[in-house]
Design a protein around this motif. Structure first.
Motif, short mmCIF file in Angstrom:
data_model
loop_
_atom_site.label_atom_id
_atom_site.label_comp_id
_atom_site.label_asym_id
_atom_site.label_seq_id
_atom_site.Cartn_x
_atom_site.Cartn_y
_atom_site.Cartn_z
N VAL A 128 0.89 -1.16 0.00
CA VAL A 128 0.00 0.00 0.00
C VAL A 128 0.93 1.20 0.00
CG1 VAL A 128 -1.72 1.31 1.29
CG2 VAL A 128 -1.77 -1.19 1.33
N ILE A 129 0.79 2.06 -0.99
CA ILE A 129 1.65 3.24 -1.07
C ILE A 129 0.78 4.45 -0.78
CG2 ILE A 129 3.13 4.59 -2.58
CD1 ILE A 129 2.94 1.43 -3.98
N LEU A 130 1.12 5.17 0.26
CA LEU A 130 0.30 6.31 0.64
C LEU A 130 0.53 7.47 -0.31
CD1 LEU A 130 0.50 6.20 4.51
CD2 LEU A 130 -1.05 5.04 2.96
N SER A 131 -0.55 8.17 -0.60
CA SER A 131 -0.47 9.26 -1.57
C SER A 131 0.14 10.51 -1.00
CB SER A 131 -1.88 9.61 -2.06
OG SER A 131 -2.52 8.45 -2.50
N HIS A 185 6.00 5.20 1.23
CA HIS A 185 4.81 5.51 1.75
C HIS A 185 4.92 5.70 3.15
CE1 HIS A 185 5.90 1.75 1.33
NE2 HIS A 185 5.22 1.36 1.78
N HIS A 186 5.31 6.46 3.83
CA HIS A 186 5.37 6.42 5.24
C HIS A 186 4.01 6.45 5.77
CE1 HIS A 186 8.33 8.53 3.34
NE2 HIS A 186 9.02 7.93 4.01
N HIS A 187 3.87 6.40 6.99
CA HIS A 187 2.55 6.35 7.40
C HIS A 187 2.11 7.66 7.58
CE1 HIS A 187 5.34 4.11 9.33
NE2 HIS A 187 5.60 4.45 9.01
N HIS A 188 0.97 8.01 7.16
CA HIS A 188 0.70 9.30 7.52
C HIS A 188 -0.24 9.33 8.60
CE1 HIS A 188 -2.37 8.88 4.48
NE2 HIS A 188 -3.06 9.44 5.32
N HIS A 189 -0.12 8.67 9.53
CA HIS A 189 -0.91 8.63 10.67
C HIS A 189 -1.98 9.62 10.77
CE1 HIS A 189 2.85 7.06 11.53
NE2 HIS A 189 2.11 6.20 11.72
N VAL A 234 -3.91 4.21 6.80
CA VAL A 234 -4.61 3.66 5.65
C VAL A 234 -4.14 2.27 5.29
CG1 VAL A 234 -4.99 4.01 3.21
CG2 VAL A 234 -5.00 5.93 4.76
N ASP A 235 -2.84 2.03 5.37
CA ASP A 235 -2.38 0.73 4.94
C ASP A 235 -2.94 -0.38 5.79
OD1 ASP A 235 -0.93 2.23 6.67
OD2 ASP A 235 0.92 1.19 6.30
N SER A 236 -3.10 -0.16 7.08
CA SER A 236 -3.65 -1.22 7.93
C SER A 236 -5.11 -1.47 7.60
CB SER A 236 -3.53 -0.81 9.40
OG SER A 236 -2.20 -0.49 9.69
N ILE A 237 -5.83 -0.40 7.34
CA ILE A 237 -7.24 -0.54 6.97
C ILE A 237 -7.35 -1.36 5.68
CG2 ILE A 237 -9.26 0.76 6.13
CD1 ILE A 237 -8.40 3.03 8.07
N ILE A 238 -6.49 -1.05 4.72
CA ILE A 238 -6.51 -1.78 3.46
C ILE A 238 -6.15 -3.24 3.65
CG2 ILE A 238 -5.41 -1.97 1.18
CD1 ILE A 238 -7.35 0.47 1.58
N ASP A 239 -5.12 -3.50 4.46
CA ASP A 239 -4.71 -4.89 4.67
C ASP A 239 -5.84 -5.73 5.25
OD1 ASP A 239 -2.17 -4.50 3.83
OD2 ASP A 239 -1.24 -4.53 5.78
N ILE A 240 -6.49 -5.21 6.26
CA ILE A 240 -7.52 -6.00 6.95
C ILE A 240 -8.75 -6.16 6.07
CG2 ILE A 240 -9.14 -5.89 8.89
CD1 ILE A 240 -6.74 -4.68 10.52
#
Length: 291
Positions: free
Chosen positions: A63-66, A116-120, A175-181
């Motif tokens: 997942v690559i954050l925008s 993609h770092h996390h953009h928390h 976002v990446d965690s939401i996408i993974d799950i």
């Protein structure tokens, strides 16, 4: 009965689960379309590609954050662990690492490949539940996703002394965690899986750096999620099971056992980010019919 078996010989993380499901024949384009129901697609792009890990062809999902993180601050920091989806050095998932609480699964800076770092966004558990409920997924996808997030939220709340509704997820809210799950739930539903089984879960060993300091592996959130689940000893000094991966297995697996008697129909290998010297850092899934 159509059964999925998680063969976690090198641990488990959210990105490895999705990579393995795609590798086993699930349709990532249909998943990508379904995920648009969350209305957050401007925040990320997805990528998947074939890679070779210690001689095994597998699928690496990212997942690559925008957006660039507005607050790289304390988070990116030391994570070398985290992140499920993006590290290269030596482990696999390390990432998500463990701490849900502050990291995101896919983005750690260290050796990772993507930016993609996390953009928390620091989404709360309650906000994540609202996003899922409003997305109009089918009941199976919705219920799987909510159960996995609840497992992580309860673990974080227990460790930090907070009620579920007060839990903020730097990491899982990312976002990446939401996408993974939710992506994992979409693909499992798409494949018509009727039951899920898993091997014991190796957690790795050593220590990792998270926002709160240096912690032992498995990190507190991961260990809390795995209460009641058999864990396997491992002398690999790295975080093998991330909170997201642990929660997917803990919630979905009906039992933890050796490979059952089944007629194998498809096999998938999901690549972790890190590479280990003596074994492939992949999650294997086996799908088939159990009598």
């Amino acid at each position: 009965m159509r059964t999925l078996y998680f063969d976690c010989f090198s641990g488990i993380s959210g990105d490895m689960v999705i990579g393995a499901l795609i590798d086993a024949g699930a349709d990532p384009f249909q998943m990508e379309e379904e995920l648009k129901k969350l209305n957050i697609e401007e925040e990320y792009t997805l990528s998947w590609e074939k890679v070779v890990k210690n001689g095994i062809t597998s699928t690496k999902f990212d997942v690559i954050l925008s957006r660039k993180p507005e607050y790289l601050h304390e988070h990116i920091h030391s994570h070398e662990h985290h992140h499920e989806h993006s590290h290269s050095n030596d482990h696999s998932h390390d990432h998500e690492q463990s701490h849900i609480l502050d990291h995101n699964e896919h983005s750690h800076s260290n050796s990772n490949s993507h930016e993609h770092h996390h953009h928390h966004d620091h989404r709360t558990y309650k906000q994540i539940v609202e996003i899922i409920n409003e997305a109009n997924f089918n009941a199976s996808v919705k219920n799987m996703s909510l159960a996995i997030f609840k497992k992580i939220g309860e673990a974080e709340g227990h460790i930090h002394g907070l009620p579920l509704e007060k839990v903020h997820f730097h990491e899982v809210g990312a976002v990446d965690s939401i996408i993974d799950i939710i992506g994992a739930a979409i693909l499992i539903n798409q494949l018509g899986i009727q039951s899920v089984l898993s091997s014991a879960i190796p957690t790795g060993s050593g220590h990792i750096h998270i926002d709160h300091g240096i912690y032992p592996v498995p990190a507190p959130a991961t260990l809390e999620i795995l209460k009641g689940v058999p864990i396997a000893a491992s002398d690999i000094r790295s975080e093998l099971a991330t909170p997201t991966g642990a929660a997917i297995a803990a919630v979905l697996a009906e039992s933890f056992c050796p490979l059952p008697t089944m007629t194998v129909e498809s096999i998938g290998y999901g690549a972790g980010t890190k590479t280990f010297k003596n074994h492939p850092n992949v999650l294997r899934i086996i799908i088939g019919e159990m009598q």
